[in-house]
Scaffold this active site. Structure first.
Site, PDB file in Angstrom:
ATOM      1  NE  ARG A 158      10.354  -0.077   1.341  1.00 36.52           N
ATOM      2  CZ  ARG A 158       9.944  -1.167   2.273  1.00 36.52           C
ATOM      3  NH1 ARG A 158      10.092  -1.122   3.606  1.00 36.52           N
ATOM      4  NH2 ARG A 158       9.183  -2.122   1.707  1.00 36.52           N
ATOM      5  CG  ASP A 166      14.449  -2.490  10.587  1.00 36.61           C
ATOM      6  OD1 ASP A 166      15.197  -3.269  10.867  1.00 36.61           O
ATOM      7  OD2 ASP A 166      13.369  -2.825   9.860  1.00 36.61           O
ATOM      8  CD  GLU A 176      17.022  -1.125   3.182  1.00 32.17           C
ATOM      9  OE1 GLU A 176      16.830  -0.374   4.312  1.00 32.17           O
ATOM     10  OE2 GLU A 176      16.303  -2.089   2.899  1.00 32.17           O
TER      11      GLU A 176
HETATM   12  P1  NAI Z   1      -0.413   1.444   5.408  1.00 31.29           P
HETATM   13  O1  NAI Z   1      -0.685   1.507   3.784  1.00 31.29           O
HETATM   14  O2  NAI Z   1      -1.189   0.759   6.154  1.00 31.29           O
HETATM   15  O3  NAI Z   1      -0.167   2.940   5.842  1.00 31.29           O
HETATM   16  C1  NAI Z   1       0.654   4.200   5.435  1.00 31.29           C
HETATM   17  C2  NAI Z   1       0.024   5.366   5.836  1.00 31.29           C
HETATM   18  O4  NAI Z   1       0.849   6.728   5.534  1.00 31.29           O
HETATM   19  C3  NAI Z   1      -1.332   5.516   5.364  1.00 31.29           C
HETATM   20  O5  NAI Z   1      -2.324   5.730   6.353  1.00 31.29           O
HETATM   21  C4  NAI Z   1      -1.368   6.896   4.445  1.00 31.29           C
HETATM   22  O6  NAI Z   1      -2.314   7.631   4.460  1.00 31.29           O
HETATM   23  C5  NAI Z   1       0.021   7.561   4.861  1.00 31.29           C
HETATM   24  N1  NAI Z   1       0.538   8.368   4.334  1.00 31.29           N
HETATM   25  C6  NAI Z   1       1.101   8.319   2.783  1.00 31.29           C
HETATM   26  N2  NAI Z   1       1.686   9.289   2.517  1.00 31.29           N
HETATM   27  C7  NAI Z   1       1.670  10.207   3.619  1.00 31.29           C
HETATM   28  C8  NAI Z   1       2.256  11.632   3.671  1.00 31.29           C
HETATM   29  N3  NAI Z   1       2.963  12.178   2.872  1.00 31.29           N
HETATM   30  N4  NAI Z   1       2.057  12.224   4.917  1.00 31.29           N
HETATM   31  C9  NAI Z   1       1.423  11.500   5.996  1.00 31.29           C
HETATM   32  N5  NAI Z   1       0.843  10.231   6.169  1.00 31.29           N
HETATM   33  C10 NAI Z   1       1.049   9.542   4.689  1.00 31.29           C
HETATM   34  O7  NAI Z   1       1.090   1.009   5.365  1.00 31.29           O
HETATM   35  P2  NAI Z   1       1.933   0.084   6.724  1.00 31.29           P
HETATM   36  O8  NAI Z   1       1.334  -1.345   6.888  1.00 31.29           O
HETATM   37  O9  NAI Z   1       1.569   1.050   7.990  1.00 31.29           O
HETATM   38  O10 NAI Z   1       3.370   0.224   6.491  1.00 31.29           O
HETATM   39  C11 NAI Z   1       4.123   1.560   6.207  1.00 31.29           C
HETATM   40  C12 NAI Z   1       5.391   1.268   5.543  1.00 31.29           C
HETATM   41  O11 NAI Z   1       6.148   0.449   6.345  1.00 31.29           O
HETATM   42  C13 NAI Z   1       5.301   0.357   4.080  1.00 31.29           C
HETATM   43  O12 NAI Z   1       5.061   1.195   2.966  1.00 31.29           O
HETATM   44  C14 NAI Z   1       6.725  -0.041   4.064  1.00 31.29           C
HETATM   45  O13 NAI Z   1       7.449   0.844   3.124  1.00 31.29           O
HETATM   46  C15 NAI Z   1       7.294  -0.106   5.588  1.00 31.29           C
HETATM   47  N6  NAI Z   1       7.377  -1.080   6.035  1.00 31.29           N
HETATM   48  C16 NAI Z   1       8.612  -1.779   6.534  1.00 31.29           C
HETATM   49  C17 NAI Z   1       8.920  -3.028   7.044  1.00 31.29           C
HETATM   50  C18 NAI Z   1      10.114  -3.478   7.735  1.00 31.29           C
HETATM   51  O14 NAI Z   1      10.459  -4.683   7.827  1.00 31.29           O
HETATM   52  N7  NAI Z   1      11.047  -2.506   8.081  1.00 31.29           N
HETATM   53  C19 NAI Z   1       7.841  -4.034   7.155  1.00 31.29           C
HETATM   54  C20 NAI Z   1       6.747  -3.564   6.620  1.00 31.29           C
HETATM   55  C21 NAI Z   1       6.246  -2.223   5.885  1.00 31.29           C
END
Ligand code: NAI
Length: 337
Positions: A231, A255, A260
């Site tokens: 994000r 990305d 945005e």
């Molecule tokens: P996920 O929930 O599987 O993984 C996120 C990880 O970040 C978790 O393991 C969590 O423990 C960790 N985390 C949370 N806060 C943290 C912190 N302060 N310090 C270190 N680690 C921390 O989520 P996923 O599927 O990997 O997606 C991550 C993010 O990617 C989503 O929240 C979304 O915002 C973004 N995203 C972007 C897309 C795009 O098209 N550019 C598409 C899909 C997701």
């Protein structure tokens, strides 16, 4: 169930139609949700939104007035939704918890590769019949240290690809303890100091807003490559520009962009006013920007549509959406009892 889906792009329609099979009466509109367009939700049970729709408190107030009981977002991230306000009206919320982490990971790596090997410039030059190699030098990924911040689904998928390149992959996750995933854990400061490439995979929350700012940038290696597919607001853009200016950041792939909303997903070529921050970024040869398209593969789009319709199916049967529940008050836990 009657629903209105906001910010629908033409290419999404076939995937939604295939998933829906005419079960729900869904009105598809291209307009984003905001205080003016909320009125389209009149007479519906649910609204379907995407990342740049405005699902803030005032819009939810209006939606509640119109009788909306459910909001589903066609994304993993839910940072655009004011969950407390939705809870106030007992409006249920759901997301698409996982559709295709590989889509995001492959895009993150594609950005890194294109940037490193100057593919955009090289292809542009080739089209001009300029086939010189000058200015196209990159570096080998093999042997480099890649730091993954956030070891969830997309972070792990990205780690696996970089491991395949022969990189040393290290990871930091505040909440996920080391497991049997073969990713070497590092303290955040160590990761920042030792990585040649850093890829961000954490959700945007009040705690992670500006996670990357001057203090964190200062700890990175000089000339580091930074990749952001999570994000935009995870990075403080004004500090990022200074780090690019000083050479602290050698390459930047993004990305997503802090500002945005109202910009990405639309054609702004002919606008007179153009956001000076992103103009500054775009003017640099060591920066590559794509318009929030990491999710954009056929497989991911079908999964998103399938989960969106599944969420409506569950709600219609008065059932819990399971892992897709993102309500502030954990209604999932209550319902599963
Ligand atoms: P996920 O929930 O599987 O993984 C996120 C990880 O970040 C978790 O393991 C969590 O423990 C960790 N985390 C949370 N806060 C943290 C912190 N302060 N310090 C270190 N680690 C921390 O989520 P996923 O599927 O990997 O997606 C991550 C993010 O990617 C989503 O929240 C979304 O915002 C973004 N995203 C972007 C897309 C795009 O098209 N550019 C598409 C899909 C997701």
């Amino acid at each position: 169930m009657k629903a209105v889906a906001y910010s629908i792009k033409p290419f999404e329609k076939e995937f939604l139609a295939k998933a829906n099979q005419k079960k729900h009466d869904i009105t598809l509109i291209s307009n984003p949700l905001n205080i003016e367009t909320a009125i389209y939700a009149e007479g519906k049970d649910a609204i379907i939104v995407f990342t740049n729709d405005d699902v803030s408190a005032s819009v939810i107030d209006k939606l509640a007035e119109l009788g909306i009981r459910y909001i589903v977002t066609r994304s993993v991230g839910t940072d655009h939704i004011d969950k407390d306000t939705a809870a106030k009206y007992a409006i249920k919320l759901s997301n698409v918890p996982s559709y295709s982490p590989q889509a995001i990971a492959e895009h993150a790596v594609a950005l890194a590769m294109a940037l490193n090997r100057k593919l955009i410039k090289a292809d542009h030059n080739s089209h001009l019949f300029d086939f010189r190699n000058d200015g196209l030098i990159g570096f080998n990924f093999s042997g480099k240290t890649v730091g993954i911040i956030g070891l969830g689904k997309t972070g792990m998928a990205t780690a696996e690809i970089f491991k395949g390149f022969g990189c040393k992959v290290i990871g930091y996750d505040e909440f996920l303890p080391a497991g049997d995933d073969n990713i070497l854990r590092a303290e955040l400061d160590d990761l920042l100091a030792s990585s040649d490439i850093i890829s961000l995979h954490i959700p945007l929350t009040p705690d992670t807003r500006h996670f990357i700012k001057k203090a964190t940038l200062d700890k990175m290696k000089n000339g580091v490559m930074l990749i952001n597919t999570s994000r935009g607001a995870i990075i403080k853009t004004s500090d990022l520009l200074l780090a690019l200016e000083s050479g602290k950041i050698g390459n930047l792939a993004m990305d997503v962009y802090e500002y945005e909303k109202g910009l990405f997903f639309e054609d702004h070529q002919h606008d007179i006013y153009k956001d000076p921050l992103i103009r500054n970024l775009l003017a640099r040869e060591n920066v590559i920007i794509t318009p929030h398209q990491a999710y954009l593969t056929r497989e991911a789009l079908q999964e998103i549509a399938n989960q969106t319709i599944y969420n409506l199916d569950m709600w219609q049967q008065d059932k819990c959406v399971g892992k897709a529940c993102v309500c502030a008050k954990n209604c999932r836990a209550v319902q599963l009892k």
